[in-house]
Write an enzyme that holds these catalytic residues in place. Structure first.
Site, PDB file in Angstrom:
ATOM      1  N   ASN A   1      -7.233  -4.997   0.630  1.00  0.00           N
ATOM      2  CA  ASN A   1      -6.756  -4.330  -0.586  1.00  0.00           C
ATOM      3  C   ASN A   1      -6.232  -5.353  -1.578  1.00  0.00           C
ATOM      4  OD1 ASN A   1      -5.395  -1.095   0.222  1.00  0.00           O
ATOM      5  ND2 ASN A   1      -6.894  -2.214   1.419  1.00  0.00           N
TER       6      ASN A   1
ATOM      7  N   THR B   1      -7.016  -1.327  10.286  1.00  0.00           N
ATOM      8  CA  THR B   1      -7.633  -2.368   9.456  1.00  0.00           C
ATOM      9  C   THR B   1      -9.015  -2.752   9.987  1.00  0.00           C
ATOM     10  OG1 THR B   1      -7.436  -4.721   8.888  1.00  0.00           O
ATOM     11  CG2 THR B   1      -6.290  -4.024  10.853  1.00  0.00           C
ATOM     12  N   ASP B   2      -9.855  -3.275   9.100  1.00  0.00           N
ATOM     13  CA  ASP B   2     -11.178  -3.763   9.531  1.00  0.00           C
ATOM     14  C   ASP B   2     -11.052  -4.954  10.477  1.00  0.00           C
ATOM     15  OD1 ASP B   2     -10.351  -5.682   7.670  1.00  0.00           O
ATOM     16  OD2 ASP B   2     -12.176  -5.600   6.453  1.00  0.00           O
TER      17      ASP B   2
ATOM     18  N   LYS C   1      -2.787  -4.483  15.850  1.00  0.00           N
ATOM     19  CA  LYS C   1      -3.330  -3.275  15.210  1.00  0.00           C
ATOM     20  C   LYS C   1      -4.345  -2.600  16.147  1.00  0.00           C
ATOM     21  CE  LYS C   1      -2.559  -2.036  11.507  1.00  0.00           C
ATOM     22  NZ  LYS C   1      -1.478  -1.167  10.940  1.00  0.00           N
TER      23      LYS C   1
ATOM     24  N   ASP D   1      11.490   3.136   5.756  1.00  0.00           N
ATOM     25  CA  ASP D   1      11.138   1.714   5.644  1.00  0.00           C
ATOM     26  C   ASP D   1      12.332   0.862   6.058  1.00  0.00           C
ATOM     27  OD1 ASP D   1       8.819   0.085   3.637  1.00  0.00           O
ATOM     28  OD2 ASP D   1      10.545  -0.980   4.468  1.00  0.00           O
TER      29      ASP D   1
ATOM     30  N   HIS E   1      -9.787 -18.420  12.060  1.00  0.00           N
ATOM     31  CA  HIS E   1     -10.102 -17.763  10.771  1.00  0.00           C
ATOM     32  C   HIS E   1     -11.383 -16.925  10.842  1.00  0.00           C
ATOM     33  CE1 HIS E   1     -10.102 -18.571   6.122  1.00  0.00           C
ATOM     34  NE2 HIS E   1     -10.060 -17.281   6.420  1.00  0.00           N
TER      35      HIS E   1
ATOM     36  N   ILE F   1       0.840  -1.205   0.000  1.00  0.00           N
ATOM     37  CA  ILE F   1       0.000   0.000   0.000  1.00  0.00           C
ATOM     38  C   ILE F   1       0.874   1.254   0.000  1.00  0.00           C
ATOM     39  CG2 ILE F   1      -1.848   1.259   1.206  1.00  0.00           C
ATOM     40  CD1 ILE F   1      -2.756  -1.465   2.354  1.00  0.00           C
TER      41      ILE F   1
HETATM   42  P1  NAD Z   1       3.228  -4.834   3.534  1.00  0.00           P
HETATM   43  O1  NAD Z   1       3.572  -5.984   4.401  1.00  0.00           O
HETATM   44  O2  NAD Z   1       3.139  -5.026   2.071  1.00  0.00           O
HETATM   45  O3  NAD Z   1       4.283  -3.644   3.771  1.00  0.00           O
HETATM   46  C1  NAD Z   1       4.738  -3.284   5.055  1.00  0.00           C
HETATM   47  C2  NAD Z   1       5.952  -2.379   4.876  1.00  0.00           C
HETATM   48  O4  NAD Z   1       6.384  -1.970   6.210  1.00  0.00           O
HETATM   49  C3  NAD Z   1       7.157  -3.062   4.225  1.00  0.00           C
HETATM   50  O5  NAD Z   1       7.719  -2.216   3.264  1.00  0.00           O
HETATM   51  C4  NAD Z   1       8.129  -3.283   5.387  1.00  0.00           C
HETATM   52  O6  NAD Z   1       9.493  -3.272   4.987  1.00  0.00           O
HETATM   53  C5  NAD Z   1       7.790  -2.105   6.282  1.00  0.00           C
HETATM   54  N1  NAD Z   1       8.144  -2.338   7.693  1.00  0.00           N
HETATM   55  C6  NAD Z   1       7.878  -3.441   8.434  1.00  0.00           C
HETATM   56  N2  NAD Z   1       8.380  -3.284   9.684  1.00  0.00           N
HETATM   57  C7  NAD Z   1       8.937  -2.051   9.722  1.00  0.00           C
HETATM   58  C8  NAD Z   1       9.602  -1.306  10.735  1.00  0.00           C
HETATM   59  N3  NAD Z   1       9.780  -1.813  11.980  1.00  0.00           N
HETATM   60  N4  NAD Z   1      10.040  -0.065  10.451  1.00  0.00           N
HETATM   61  C9  NAD Z   1       9.884   0.460   9.201  1.00  0.00           C
HETATM   62  N5  NAD Z   1       9.276  -0.214   8.192  1.00  0.00           N
HETATM   63  C10 NAD Z   1       8.811  -1.452   8.462  1.00  0.00           C
HETATM   64  O7  NAD Z   1       1.862  -4.247   4.126  1.00  0.00           O
HETATM   65  P2  NAD Z   1       0.641  -3.543   3.381  1.00  0.00           P
HETATM   66  O8  NAD Z   1      -0.302  -4.575   2.930  1.00  0.00           O
HETATM   67  O9  NAD Z   1       1.176  -2.550   2.426  1.00  0.00           O
HETATM   68  O10 NAD Z   1      -0.038  -2.794   4.614  1.00  0.00           O
HETATM   69  C11 NAD Z   1       0.346  -1.481   4.972  1.00  0.00           C
HETATM   70  C12 NAD Z   1      -0.453  -1.034   6.180  1.00  0.00           C
HETATM   71  O11 NAD Z   1      -1.840  -1.045   5.860  1.00  0.00           O
HETATM   72  C13 NAD Z   1      -0.298  -1.930   7.394  1.00  0.00           C
HETATM   73  O12 NAD Z   1      -0.262  -1.122   8.530  1.00  0.00           O
HETATM   74  C14 NAD Z   1      -1.552  -2.793   7.395  1.00  0.00           C
HETATM   75  O13 NAD Z   1      -1.897  -3.155   8.709  1.00  0.00           O
HETATM   76  C15 NAD Z   1      -2.547  -1.819   6.808  1.00  0.00           C
HETATM   77  N6  NAD Z   1      -3.676  -2.425   6.077  1.00  0.00           N
HETATM   78  C16 NAD Z   1      -3.449  -3.342   5.087  1.00  0.00           C
HETATM   79  C17 NAD Z   1      -4.520  -3.851   4.353  1.00  0.00           C
HETATM   80  C18 NAD Z   1      -4.309  -4.859   3.239  1.00  0.00           C
HETATM   81  O14 NAD Z   1      -5.291  -5.391   2.715  1.00  0.00           O
HETATM   82  N7  NAD Z   1      -3.098  -5.118   2.802  1.00  0.00           N
HETATM   83  C19 NAD Z   1      -5.830  -3.438   4.656  1.00  0.00           C
HETATM   84  C20 NAD Z   1      -6.032  -2.518   5.694  1.00  0.00           C
HETATM   85  C21 NAD Z   1      -4.934  -2.008   6.374  1.00  0.00           C
HETATM   86  O1  DAU Z   2      -8.959  -6.985   5.969  1.00  0.00           O
HETATM   87  C1  DAU Z   2      -7.767  -6.268   5.935  1.00  0.00           C
HETATM   88  C2  DAU Z   2      -6.605  -7.220   6.071  1.00  0.00           C
HETATM   89  O2  DAU Z   2      -6.563  -7.971   4.864  1.00  0.00           O
HETATM   90  C3  DAU Z   2      -5.286  -6.521   6.334  1.00  0.00           C
HETATM   91  O3  DAU Z   2      -5.337  -5.856   7.572  1.00  0.00           O
HETATM   92  C4  DAU Z   2      -4.131  -7.527   6.311  1.00  0.00           C
HETATM   93  O4  DAU Z   2      -2.889  -6.849   6.431  1.00  0.00           O
HETATM   94  C5  DAU Z   2      -4.167  -8.275   5.001  1.00  0.00           C
HETATM   95  O5  DAU Z   2      -3.149  -9.268   4.987  1.00  0.00           O
HETATM   96  C6  DAU Z   2      -5.519  -8.923   4.774  1.00  0.00           C
HETATM   97  O6  DAU Z   2      -5.757 -10.003   5.718  1.00  0.00           O
HETATM   98  P1  DAU Z   2      -6.469 -11.382   5.288  1.00  0.00           P
HETATM   99  O7  DAU Z   2      -6.058 -12.422   6.248  1.00  0.00           O
HETATM  100  O8  DAU Z   2      -7.916 -11.185   5.059  1.00  0.00           O
HETATM  101  O9  DAU Z   2      -5.764 -11.588   3.836  1.00  0.00           O
HETATM  102  P2  DAU Z   2      -5.140 -12.885   3.124  1.00  0.00           P
HETATM  103  O10 DAU Z   2      -4.811 -12.477   1.722  1.00  0.00           O
HETATM  104  O11 DAU Z   2      -4.063 -13.506   3.940  1.00  0.00           O
HETATM  105  O12 DAU Z   2      -6.361 -13.880   3.097  1.00  0.00           O
HETATM  106  C7  DAU Z   2      -7.590 -13.544   2.460  1.00  0.00           C
HETATM  107  C8  DAU Z   2      -8.533 -14.728   2.625  1.00  0.00           C
HETATM  108  O13 DAU Z   2      -8.056 -15.826   1.844  1.00  0.00           O
HETATM  109  C9  DAU Z   2      -8.635 -15.253   4.044  1.00  0.00           C
HETATM  110  O14 DAU Z   2      -9.960 -15.701   4.271  1.00  0.00           O
HETATM  111  C10 DAU Z   2      -7.690 -16.444   4.072  1.00  0.00           C
HETATM  112  C11 DAU Z   2      -7.773 -16.980   2.656  1.00  0.00           C
HETATM  113  N1  DAU Z   2      -6.535 -17.606   2.118  1.00  0.00           N
HETATM  114  C12 DAU Z   2      -5.383 -16.892   2.198  1.00  0.00           C
HETATM  115  C13 DAU Z   2      -4.211 -17.421   1.678  1.00  0.00           C
HETATM  116  C14 DAU Z   2      -2.907 -16.659   1.780  1.00  0.00           C
HETATM  117  C15 DAU Z   2      -6.607 -18.858   1.491  1.00  0.00           C
HETATM  118  O15 DAU Z   2      -7.673 -19.466   1.407  1.00  0.00           O
HETATM  119  N2  DAU Z   2      -5.440 -19.358   0.977  1.00  0.00           N
HETATM  120  C16 DAU Z   2      -4.243 -18.708   1.047  1.00  0.00           C
HETATM  121  O16 DAU Z   2      -3.221 -19.255   0.579  1.00  0.00           O
END
Ligand code: NAD
Ligand code: DAU
Length: 339
Positions: free
Chosen positions: A183, A128-129, A157, A34, A279, A13
């Site tokens: 996302n 996050t949700d 979180k 980062d 889960h 993100i």
């Molecule tokens: P990501 O794992 O892809 O990226 C995390 C980044 O943080 C990486 O670049 C990593 O190097 C850096 N990082 C980790 N530890 C660190 C530290 N101690 N100091 C500095 N940098 C550090 O994560 P993402 O999916 O991009 O998520 C970003 C943020 O958004 C997170 O806070 C996550 O909780 C939140 N979020 C993610 C989602 C999702 O669906 N991915 C949804 C809602 C909220």
């Molecule tokens: O809802 C927001 C969150 O979404 C963020 O806060 C997290 O950082 C992000 O990782 C994500 O969490 P989830 O656990 O929902 O995402 P993930 O992609 O790991 O899994 C999505 C769904 O798919 C979940 O129900 C688990 C399932 N899954 C996941 C993986 C990796 C599978 O069935 N097989 C898989 O291999």
């Protein structure tokens, strides 16, 4: 000029957010702090210094290291903090919660103390949700619901959200919390569902689906989330929480099937594996607050966003092939090897 610290800007993100800020504003400068963990990839932000002269600086460092953080705040005269740095993968938090507490909780405390000390105008926490826990078949999460996290990741979180609340109430910190659903889009590390399925299917590898594949997530294209973060930073009301979602609730198995169909791959690649412990069954976001107050709503339709995402992974094979080495392969073997 507004100087924004984006932490975690080399992650999924963060990369998309920095690119959107630089493209869509003229008066924002970004400092990207980062640590470059396994999830952070310097390649994602390559060339931004040249493309946006004087508006982008990368600093390698740990948000949980007070000396480093204080140095960054001192050197750059920060106006806004957008905290995305985190350990973000639920399955990894189940294996080892320690680093999640260190970065997602202690790191936030270090940033909050620096924000107070250096009198930044605004702190935006990207939450996050998952802090709300899990829904049954009906209803949506709204901001007034109690926190009920179920994994070490979501508990870390939620802890950060509560810490921020305390800094707002106790010290009068100007802070806003955003809580978004799942996302998807370019630059997502292929441990998460959508990119994992795309790259595995492309390589004719088995597709691990947890449990019965009927868990539901509310998917949002990453650019929509990033636009919401900028909105919250600019005009969100201090002390408020803003939910964001994508209006795209899907069962995991539906997503896997759509990806297979788009890639013309057989459904026989699907492999049902042991369920994730604890889960969460379903997430769905009520984003009416940010919509009414700030005029934000998601714009990208799920089918279009998914096609754009799959195409991006097909066009950037070397990006994910380079990531799928070392630590990732060990993790993958631990996760799926024995199932
Ligand atoms: P990501 O794992 O892809 O990226 C995390 C980044 O943080 C990486 O670049 C990593 O190097 C850096 N990082 C980790 N530890 C660190 C530290 N101690 N100091 C500095 N940098 C550090 O994560 P993402 O999916 O991009 O998520 C970003 C943020 O958004 C997170 O806070 C996550 O909780 C939140 N979020 C993610 C989602 C999702 O669906 N991915 C949804 C809602 C909220
Ligand atoms: O809802 C927001 C969150 O979404 C963020 O806060 C997290 O950082 C992000 O990782 C994500 O969490 P989830 O656990 O929902 O995402 P993930 O992609 O790991 O899994 C999505 C769904 O798919 C979940 O129900 C688990 C399932 N899954 C996941 C993986 C990796 C599978 O069935 N097989 C898989 O291999």
């Amino acid at each position: 000029m507004i100087t924004a610290l984006v932490t975690g800007g080399c992650g999924f993100i963060g990369t998309n957010l920095i690119r959107l800020i630089l493209e869509s504003t003229h008066d924002w400068k970004v400092i990207n702090l980062d640590l470059l963990t396994y999830a952070g990839n310097l390649e994602n932000t390559l060339g931004l210094e040249q493309d946006y002269p004087g508006r982008y600086i990368f600093v390698k460092g740990d948000i949980a290291d007070p000396e480093m953080v204080n140095r960054v705040f001192q050197e750059h005269g920060l106006d806004v903090i957008l905290n995305l740095a985190a350990e973000s993968h639920v399955d990894r938090s189940i294996e080892d919660a320690g680093v999640f507490i260190r970065t997602n909780v202690m790191g936030v405390q270090v940033l909050l103390d620096a924000a107070l000390k250096y009198k930044v105008q605004r702190f935006v926490q990207i939450s996050t949700d998952e802090v709300y826990g899990s829904l049954g078949p009906q209803g949506r999460f709204n901001e007034a619901m109690p926190l009920a996290p179920n994994s070490p990741y979501s508990a870390s979180k939620a802890a950060a959200d509560l810490l921020i609340r305390s800094y707002i109430k106790t010290y009068g910190l100007d802070a806003v919390i955003t809580r978004c659903s799942n996302n998807y889009g370019p630059f997502q590390f292929p441990e998460k569902l959508i990119p994992l399925i795309v790259v595995n299917a492309h390589e004719d590898k088995e597709l691990p689906v947890y449990g019965d594949g009927k868990n539901v997530r509310d998917w949002i294209f990453v650019e929509d989330h990033c636009r919401g973060i900028i909105t919250a930073a600019r005009s969100g009301v201090s002390g408020e929480i803003y939910n964001m979602g994508g209006d795209a609730e899907k069962e995991n198995i539906e997503i896997v099937s759509s990806i297979l169909d788009y890639l013309h791959k057989p459904h026989s690649l699907i492999r049902y594996v042991k369920d994730r412990p604890g889960h969460d069954f379903r997430y769905a976001m009520d984003y009416s607050k940010i919509e009414a107050e700030q005029g934000w709503r998601p714009r990208v339709n799920f089918d279009d966003g998914l096609k754009r995402t799959i195409d991006w992974y097909l066009e950037h094979k070397s990006w994910w092939q380079r990531i799928r080495t070392g630590d990732y392969l060990e993790y993958y073997e631990r996760m799926y090897g024995g199932r």
